[in-house]
Each structure stands twice: as C-alpha cells, then as structure tokens.
Design a protein around this motif. Structure first.
Motif, PDB file in Angstrom:
ATOM      1  N   GLY A   6       0.893  -1.904   0.013  1.00 38.00           N
ATOM      2  CA  GLY A   6      -0.160   0.087   0.263  1.00 38.00           C
ATOM      3  C   GLY A   6       0.590   1.200  -0.098  1.00 38.00           C
ATOM      4  O   GLY A   6       1.556   1.154  -0.216  1.00 38.00           O
ATOM      5  N   LEU A   7       0.228   2.135  -0.203  1.00 37.18           N
ATOM      6  CA  LEU A   7       0.719   3.542   0.241  1.00 37.18           C
ATOM      7  C   LEU A   7       1.668   4.396   1.409  1.00 37.18           C
ATOM      8  O   LEU A   7       2.753   4.316   1.290  1.00 37.18           O
ATOM      9  CB  LEU A   7       0.221   4.963  -0.345  1.00 37.18           C
ATOM     10  N   PRO A   8       1.389   3.414   2.254  1.00 37.22           N
ATOM     11  CA  PRO A   8       2.626   4.078   4.050  1.00 37.22           C
ATOM     12  C   PRO A   8       3.244   3.089   3.621  1.00 37.22           C
ATOM     13  O   PRO A   8       4.444   3.061   3.484  1.00 37.22           O
ATOM     14  CB  PRO A   8       0.885   3.261   5.450  1.00 37.22           C
ATOM     15  N   GLY A   9       3.584   2.093   2.460  1.00 35.47           N
ATOM     16  CA  GLY A   9       4.414   1.028   2.905  1.00 35.47           C
ATOM     17  C   GLY A   9       5.669   1.744   1.905  1.00 35.47           C
ATOM     18  O   GLY A   9       7.004   1.131   1.822  1.00 35.47           O
ATOM     19  N   LEU A  10       4.985   2.061   0.440  1.00 32.64           N
ATOM     20  CA  LEU A  10       5.761   2.609  -0.243  1.00 32.64           C
ATOM     21  C   LEU A  10       6.486   4.049   0.296  1.00 32.64           C
ATOM     22  O   LEU A  10       7.568   3.986  -0.237  1.00 32.64           O
ATOM     23  CB  LEU A  10       5.133   3.019  -1.798  1.00 32.64           C
ATOM     24  N   LEU A  11       5.942   4.573   1.536  1.00 34.94           N
ATOM     25  CA  LEU A  11       6.296   6.210   1.395  1.00 34.94           C
ATOM     26  C   LEU A  11       7.308   5.853   2.175  1.00 34.94           C
ATOM     27  O   LEU A  11       8.376   6.309   2.527  1.00 34.94           O
ATOM     28  CB  LEU A  11       5.015   6.941   2.317  1.00 34.94           C
ATOM     29  N   LEU A  12       7.389   4.320   3.824  1.00 38.15           N
ATOM     30  CA  LEU A  12       8.328   4.118   4.098  1.00 38.15           C
ATOM     31  C   LEU A  12       9.294   3.559   3.591  1.00 38.15           C
ATOM     32  O   LEU A  12      10.794   3.636   3.609  1.00 38.15           O
ATOM     33  CB  LEU A  12       7.203   2.873   4.511  1.00 38.15           C
ATOM     34  N   ILE A  13       9.649   3.235   2.510  1.00 37.77           N
ATOM     35  CA  ILE A  13      10.749   2.169   1.621  1.00 37.77           C
ATOM     36  C   ILE A  13      11.288   3.947   0.861  1.00 37.77           C
ATOM     37  O   ILE A  13      12.178   3.561   1.078  1.00 37.77           O
ATOM     38  CB  ILE A  13       9.834   1.650   0.877  1.00 37.77           C
ATOM     39  N   ILE A  14      10.476   4.967   0.459  1.00 39.42           N
ATOM     40  CA  ILE A  14      10.782   6.326   0.330  1.00 39.42           C
ATOM     41  C   ILE A  14      12.209   6.994   1.150  1.00 39.42           C
ATOM     42  O   ILE A  14      12.595   7.107   0.791  1.00 39.42           O
ATOM     43  CB  ILE A  14       9.826   7.136  -0.482  1.00 39.42           C
TER      44      ILE A  14
END
Length: 63
Positions: A6-14
């Motif tokens: 999801g979006l929170p996981g993608l932001l965390l990776i960034i």
C-alpha cells in the motif's frame, strides 16, 4: 505486489532510501565509512549514528 504494501509502505521505503543516501554522503565528510549508512534502515541506529556524528571531532575541526 503493491496490494499488500500500500501507500504507507511505499512512503516508508522512500524515506528509508532518502535516509540511507543522506547518511551515505555525510559519513565520509565526518571521517567515517559510508557503509555505516546501511544501519540507518533501523530508526534506533539512525538516531544513535546521528548523535555520534553530531558530537565527534570532524577532520576539519581546529585543534
């Protein structure tokens, strides 16, 4: 693949990638190995490394 992250996981990776790159560029200027930047994936290690860099004597500091 992104269905589970999801979006929170993608932001965390960034944020992780930006953090590692920033420390990777900063550490050689402080006289330390760049490979310590990999430990900043974990927030506790990032905070500890930040404090170590903040209070260590830098190579260009006057004696």
């Amino acid at each position: 693949m992104m269905n589970n992250v999801g979006l929170p996981g993608l932001l965390l990776i960034i944020v992780w990638v930006v953090n590692v790159v920033a420390f990777w560029k900063l550490l050689p200027r402080a006289g330390m190995s760049s490979y310590w930047a990999i430990t900043t994936i974990f927030p506790l290690f990032a905070a500890i490394l930040f404090w170590v860099i903040a209070f260590k004597r830098w190579p260009n500091d006057p004696v």
